[in-house]
Each structure stands twice: as C-alpha cells, then as structure tokens.
Design a protein around this motif. Sequence first.
Motif, mmCIF file in Angstrom:
data_model
loop_
_atom_site.group_PDB
_atom_site.id
_atom_site.type_symbol
_atom_site.label_atom_id
_atom_site.label_comp_id
_atom_site.label_asym_id
_atom_site.label_seq_id
_atom_site.Cartn_x
_atom_site.Cartn_y
_atom_site.Cartn_z
ATOM 1 N N THR A 116 0.852 -1.188 0.000
ATOM 2 C CA THR A 116 0.000 0.000 0.000
ATOM 3 C C THR A 116 0.884 1.233 0.000
ATOM 4 N N VAL A 117 0.512 2.211 -0.817
ATOM 5 C CA VAL A 117 1.225 3.484 -0.841
ATOM 6 C C VAL A 117 0.228 4.578 -0.473
ATOM 7 N N ILE A 118 0.616 5.369 0.508
ATOM 8 C CA ILE A 118 -0.218 6.477 0.975
ATOM 9 C C ILE A 118 0.492 7.770 0.602
ATOM 10 N N ARG A 119 -0.191 8.595 -0.193
ATOM 11 C CA ARG A 119 0.360 9.881 -0.609
ATOM 12 C C ARG A 119 -0.364 11.001 0.141
ATOM 13 N N VAL A 120 0.439 11.857 0.763
ATOM 14 C CA VAL A 120 -0.134 12.917 1.600
ATOM 15 C C VAL A 120 0.813 14.104 1.610
ATOM 16 N N SER A 121 0.258 15.301 1.775
ATOM 17 C CA SER A 121 1.083 16.508 1.863
ATOM 18 C C SER A 121 1.723 16.601 3.246
ATOM 19 N N VAL A 122 2.759 17.400 3.345
ATOM 20 C CA VAL A 122 3.442 17.602 4.620
ATOM 21 C C VAL A 122 2.502 18.178 5.681
ATOM 22 N N PRO A 123 1.725 19.219 5.369
ATOM 23 C CA PRO A 123 0.849 19.776 6.412
ATOM 24 C C PRO A 123 -0.184 18.768 6.931
ATOM 25 N N VAL A 124 -0.757 17.966 6.053
ATOM 26 C CA VAL A 124 -1.755 16.979 6.492
ATOM 27 C C VAL A 124 -1.078 15.873 7.293
ATOM 28 N N ALA A 125 0.089 15.414 6.849
ATOM 29 C CA ALA A 125 0.818 14.377 7.591
ATOM 30 C C ALA A 125 1.173 14.858 8.992
ATOM 31 N N ASP A 126 1.673 16.092 9.092
ATOM 32 C CA ASP A 126 2.021 16.638 10.411
ATOM 33 C C ASP A 126 0.784 16.779 11.295
ATOM 34 N N ALA A 127 -0.319 17.215 10.712
ATOM 35 C CA ALA A 127 -1.558 17.366 11.490
ATOM 36 C C ALA A 127 -2.054 16.008 11.978
ATOM 37 N N MET A 128 -1.940 14.978 11.158
ATOM 38 C CA MET A 128 -2.323 13.627 11.601
ATOM 39 C C MET A 128 -1.415 13.160 12.734
ATOM 40 N N ALA A 129 -0.126 13.405 12.593
ATOM 41 C CA ALA A 129 0.837 12.977 13.615
ATOM 42 C C ALA A 129 0.603 13.676 14.945
ATOM 43 N N ARG A 130 0.015 14.870 14.900
ATOM 44 C CA ARG A 130 -0.306 15.609 16.136
ATOM 45 C C ARG A 130 -1.701 15.281 16.649
ATOM 46 N N GLY A 131 -2.472 14.482 15.916
ATOM 47 C CA GLY A 131 -3.822 14.138 16.340
ATOM 48 C C GLY A 131 -4.848 15.195 15.999
ATOM 49 N N GLU A 132 -4.537 16.056 15.051
ATOM 50 C CA GLU A 132 -5.438 17.144 14.683
ATOM 51 C C GLU A 132 -6.336 16.794 13.492
ATOM 52 N N VAL A 133 -5.974 15.752 12.746
ATOM 53 C CA VAL A 133 -6.726 15.358 11.554
ATOM 54 C C VAL A 133 -6.991 13.863 11.611
ATOM 55 N N ASN A 134 -8.222 13.492 11.305
ATOM 56 C CA ASN A 134 -8.604 12.091 11.225
ATOM 57 C C ASN A 134 -8.266 11.575 9.819
ATOM 58 N N GLY A 135 -7.564 10.453 9.746
ATOM 59 C CA GLY A 135 -7.135 9.907 8.468
ATOM 60 C C GLY A 135 -8.276 9.555 7.535
ATOM 61 N N LEU A 136 -9.318 8.929 8.058
ATOM 62 C CA LEU A 136 -10.459 8.554 7.217
ATOM 63 C C LEU A 136 -11.128 9.793 6.637
ATOM 64 N N ALA A 137 -11.287 10.818 7.454
ATOM 65 C CA ALA A 137 -11.878 12.061 6.967
ATOM 66 C C ALA A 137 -10.996 12.687 5.887
ATOM 67 N N ALA A 138 -9.680 12.624 6.069
ATOM 68 C CA ALA A 138 -8.753 13.183 5.086
ATOM 69 C C ALA A 138 -8.810 12.403 3.769
ATOM 70 N N ILE A 139 -8.986 11.081 3.852
ATOM 71 C CA ILE A 139 -9.145 10.274 2.638
ATOM 72 C C ILE A 139 -10.416 10.692 1.919
ATOM 73 N N THR A 140 -11.481 10.844 2.676
ATOM 74 C CA THR A 140 -12.772 11.232 2.107
ATOM 75 C C THR A 140 -12.691 12.589 1.412
ATOM 76 N N ARG A 141 -11.918 13.506 1.993
ATOM 77 C CA ARG A 141 -11.774 14.849 1.408
ATOM 78 C C ARG A 141 -10.774 14.879 0.256
ATOM 79 N N GLY A 142 -10.086 13.764 -0.002
ATOM 80 C CA GLY A 142 -9.096 13.718 -1.077
ATOM 81 C C GLY A 142 -7.744 14.271 -0.676
ATOM 82 N N GLU A 143 -7.518 14.482 0.621
ATOM 83 C CA GLU A 143 -6.233 14.992 1.101
ATOM 84 C C GLU A 143 -5.197 13.879 1.238
ATOM 85 N N ILE A 144 -5.671 12.644 1.254
ATOM 86 C CA ILE A 144 -4.805 11.470 1.293
ATOM 87 C C ILE A 144 -5.231 10.568 0.152
#
Length: 123
Positions: free
Chosen positions: A60-88
């Motif tokens: 599996t390859v996950i493509r994500v921008s730096v700001p979204v990856a950092d926000a996920m790592a800090r617990g500020e963004v939900n991964g499933l929601a980001a996938i749904t929005r096309g951010e991942i």
Amino acid sequence: MTATSAFFDRLAAACQDPRFSKVCGSVRFDIGDGDDLEQWLLVIDHGHMKVTRSAAPADTVIRVSVPVADAMARGEVNGLAAITRGEILVDGDLGLALRLGRLFPRASGSGDQTEQPTSSSTP
C-alpha cells in the motif's frame, strides 16, 4: 524535527503493537509537496513493526502533503476524513491503510464535534 518524523521515530522505537497481531503487510508513506518527497516504509509482521526511510515497493502506498501528515501525527486530523476529502490518496490495500489509523493520535474535536459546547452557559 517535524511531527511526522517524531511519529515515525516513536513507531520505530515501539517495534511491536498487539493491535496488529493478525496483520502482515507493508505501507509506504510518500509525504511531500512539489519536488520534495519524504518516504517512510512501515512493514508489519504479526504486530512486529519495522520503520525505515525507503522508496521500496509496498503493498500500500499512501500519498499525503506535509501539512496533512504533520496534522495527523499531532492528532489534529482524522485519516479517514482526510481520505474522504481527497487529502490522502491510497494506492493498494485500502483496508490496511484504514487499520493504520489506530497508530495515529486520536483527532480530538474533529469533524462536526468541533463546535460542541464545553461549558454550561445557556442563554
């Protein structure tokens, strides 16, 4: 050190996660903006986790921008929601990608819950 680097360093130090005892697979994270690309490879073998910086092929390859990856790592963004929005973008085993959400800190106050009242003040 970025939040994403710290996240992967913690994962590498842990080496084991019992929540993944029945999971085997590899996931490469392609994190970048423009020409800059940071790649992390996570290999899971029945809960044992190995993290390296690698461009090796993965299930599996996950493509994500730096700001979204950092926000996920800090617990500020939900991964499933980001996938749904096309951010991942996920290429490969979507089920494995979704399971990885357990590794990230929980996004507190994400989604519709952000505006929930926290005090007892009423009009």
